[in-house]
Design an enzyme around this catalytic site. Structure first.
Site, PDB file in Angstrom:
ATOM      1  N   LYS A   9       0.822  -1.214   0.000  1.00  0.00           N
ATOM      2  CA  LYS A   9       0.000   0.000   0.000  1.00  0.00           C
ATOM      3  C   LYS A   9       0.860   1.270   0.000  1.00  0.00           C
ATOM      4  CE  LYS A   9      -3.794  -2.247   2.494  1.00  0.00           C
ATOM      5  NZ  LYS A   9      -4.735  -2.105   3.625  1.00  0.00           N
ATOM      6  N   TYR A  49     -12.484  -2.469  -3.004  1.00  0.00           N
ATOM      7  CA  TYR A  49     -13.008  -2.455  -1.631  1.00  0.00           C
ATOM      8  C   TYR A  49     -14.542  -2.469  -1.590  1.00  0.00           C
ATOM      9  CZ  TYR A  49      -8.423  -1.749   0.556  1.00  0.00           C
ATOM     10  OH  TYR A  49      -7.145  -1.921   1.022  1.00  0.00           O
ATOM     11  N   PHE A  57     -15.518   3.817   7.374  1.00  0.00           N
ATOM     12  CA  PHE A  57     -14.136   4.100   6.954  1.00  0.00           C
ATOM     13  C   PHE A  57     -13.909   3.946   5.445  1.00  0.00           C
ATOM     14  CE2 PHE A  57     -14.339  -0.319   8.434  1.00  0.00           C
ATOM     15  CZ  PHE A  57     -13.775  -1.018   7.362  1.00  0.00           C
ATOM     16  N   ARG A  85      -1.791 -14.323   4.304  1.00  0.00           N
ATOM     17  CA  ARG A  85      -2.498 -13.559   5.348  1.00  0.00           C
ATOM     18  C   ARG A  85      -1.813 -13.722   6.700  1.00  0.00           C
ATOM     19  NH1 ARG A  85      -7.127 -10.963   4.195  1.00  0.00           N
ATOM     20  NH2 ARG A  85      -8.069 -11.163   6.248  1.00  0.00           N
ATOM     21  N   THR A  91      -5.166  -7.235  10.770  1.00  0.00           N
ATOM     22  CA  THR A  91      -5.453  -5.905  10.202  1.00  0.00           C
ATOM     23  C   THR A  91      -4.985  -4.791  11.130  1.00  0.00           C
ATOM     24  OG1 THR A  91      -7.404  -6.817   9.129  1.00  0.00           O
ATOM     25  CG2 THR A  91      -7.328  -4.421   9.347  1.00  0.00           C
ATOM     26  N   ARG A 102       2.818  -6.592   9.045  1.00  0.00           N
ATOM     27  CA  ARG A 102       2.163  -5.463   9.712  1.00  0.00           C
ATOM     28  C   ARG A 102       2.742  -5.241  11.109  1.00  0.00           C
ATOM     29  NH1 ARG A 102      -3.797  -7.252   7.595  1.00  0.00           N
ATOM     30  NH2 ARG A 102      -3.934  -5.874   5.781  1.00  0.00           N
ATOM     31  N   ASN A 112      -1.820   0.168   6.830  1.00  0.00           N
ATOM     32  CA  ASN A 112      -1.235  -1.049   7.408  1.00  0.00           C
ATOM     33  C   ASN A 112      -0.386  -1.848   6.419  1.00  0.00           C
ATOM     34  OD1 ASN A 112      -3.323  -1.956   5.890  1.00  0.00           O
ATOM     35  ND2 ASN A 112      -4.417  -3.011   7.523  1.00  0.00           N
ATOM     36  N   HIS A 115      -2.046  -5.594   1.752  1.00  0.00           N
ATOM     37  CA  HIS A 115      -3.370  -6.228   1.658  1.00  0.00           C
ATOM     38  C   HIS A 115      -3.166  -7.586   1.012  1.00  0.00           C
ATOM     39  CE1 HIS A 115      -7.496  -7.089   0.342  1.00  0.00           C
ATOM     40  NE2 HIS A 115      -6.919  -7.483  -0.779  1.00  0.00           N
ATOM     41  N   GLU A 126     -10.228  -9.966  -7.261  1.00  0.00           N
ATOM     42  CA  GLU A 126      -9.207  -8.915  -7.120  1.00  0.00           C
ATOM     43  C   GLU A 126      -8.131  -9.037  -8.195  1.00  0.00           C
ATOM     44  OE1 GLU A 126      -7.900  -9.282  -3.039  1.00  0.00           O
ATOM     45  OE2 GLU A 126      -9.868  -8.722  -2.253  1.00  0.00           O
TER      46      GLU A 126
HETATM   47  P1  CMP Z   1      -7.201  -4.619   3.868  1.00  0.00           P
HETATM   48  O1  CMP Z   1      -6.626  -5.968   4.098  1.00  0.00           O
HETATM   49  O2  CMP Z   1      -6.649  -3.817   2.751  1.00  0.00           O
HETATM   50  O3  CMP Z   1      -8.775  -4.751   3.673  1.00  0.00           O
HETATM   51  C1  CMP Z   1      -9.704  -3.821   4.144  1.00  0.00           C
HETATM   52  C2  CMP Z   1      -9.053  -2.682   4.824  1.00  0.00           C
HETATM   53  O4  CMP Z   1      -9.908  -1.845   5.551  1.00  0.00           O
HETATM   54  C3  CMP Z   1      -8.101  -3.218   5.840  1.00  0.00           C
HETATM   55  O5  CMP Z   1      -6.987  -3.764   5.205  1.00  0.00           O
HETATM   56  C4  CMP Z   1      -7.817  -1.993   6.691  1.00  0.00           C
HETATM   57  O6  CMP Z   1      -6.725  -1.245   6.191  1.00  0.00           O
HETATM   58  C5  CMP Z   1      -9.099  -1.197   6.514  1.00  0.00           C
HETATM   59  N1  CMP Z   1      -9.852  -1.139   7.753  1.00  0.00           N
HETATM   60  C6  CMP Z   1     -10.468  -2.160   8.381  1.00  0.00           C
HETATM   61  N2  CMP Z   1     -11.078  -1.707   9.492  1.00  0.00           N
HETATM   62  C7  CMP Z   1     -10.838  -0.371   9.550  1.00  0.00           C
HETATM   63  C8  CMP Z   1     -11.208   0.656  10.457  1.00  0.00           C
HETATM   64  N3  CMP Z   1     -11.967   0.396  11.531  1.00  0.00           N
HETATM   65  N4  CMP Z   1     -10.784   1.912  10.211  1.00  0.00           N
HETATM   66  C9  CMP Z   1     -10.032   2.160   9.113  1.00  0.00           C
HETATM   67  N5  CMP Z   1      -9.644   1.225   8.219  1.00  0.00           N
HETATM   68  C10 CMP Z   1     -10.041  -0.026   8.447  1.00  0.00           C
END
Ligand code: CMP
Length: 134
Positions: A9, A49, A57, A85, A91, A102, A112, A115, A126
């Site tokens: 990212k 997404y 968010f 993963r 996450t 992470r 983070n 993905h 995807e």
């Molecule tokens: P990712 O694996 O890219 O898939 C969905 C993303 O949503 C996740 O990583 C986080 O970066 C983001 N995400 C999930 N929960 C939250 C949250 N509560 N606030 C902000 N971002 C979030």
């Protein structure tokens, strides 16, 4: 062999961690079969997404992923989805194993570093978004 879609990212790209993160997957013995650097459009981000559309968010997520370059990879291995993963970690970096990507490189739930697809159906979906030419 199973395939999964990985994104490095914008936060990690800006901090010049792309090579280090790719090297973690390579040293594990995983095969990278496709790779590109792309500054995603809003359309790509929203479609990637889509399952988070409507969540509080969502806008922050789209703004973040479109703010700079992203490195998209297809990784192939037995059980690639689960393995990657686990390597990426939870996450929320506070919950992530400190040895995970992470755990090592991220401090925020939204920024983070990486993905990866969470299931086979999403991996297929995807991969088509990020690598329509394949
Ligand atoms: P990712 O694996 O890219 O898939 C969905 C993303 O949503 C996740 O990583 C986080 O970066 C983001 N995400 C999930 N929960 C939250 C949250 N509560 N606030 C902000 N971002 C979030």
């Amino acid at each position: 062999m199973e395939k999964t879609l990985v994104l490095i990212k914008p936060d990690a790209m800006e901090r010049k961690l792309m090579g280090e993160i790719i090297s973690i997957y390579e040293k594990k013995g995983l095969h990278i079969s496709a790779l590109k650097i792309i500054k995603p459009s809003i359309e790509i981000a929203e479609s990637h997404y889509i399952e988070h559309k409507g969540k509080p968010f969502f806008k922050e997520l789209v703004n973040f992923i479109t703010r700079g370059e992203v490195c998209a990879l297809i990784i192939e291995a037995d059980n690639a989805i689960e393995l990657v993963r686990k390597m990426n970690g939870a996450t929320n970096p506070l919950d992530a194993d400190m040895g995970s990507i992470r755990g090592q490189f991220a401090v925020s739930k939204s920024e983070n570093a990486v993905h990866s697809s969470d299931c086979a159906e999403n991996a297929e979906r995807e991969m088509k978004i990020w690598f329509p030419e394949i």
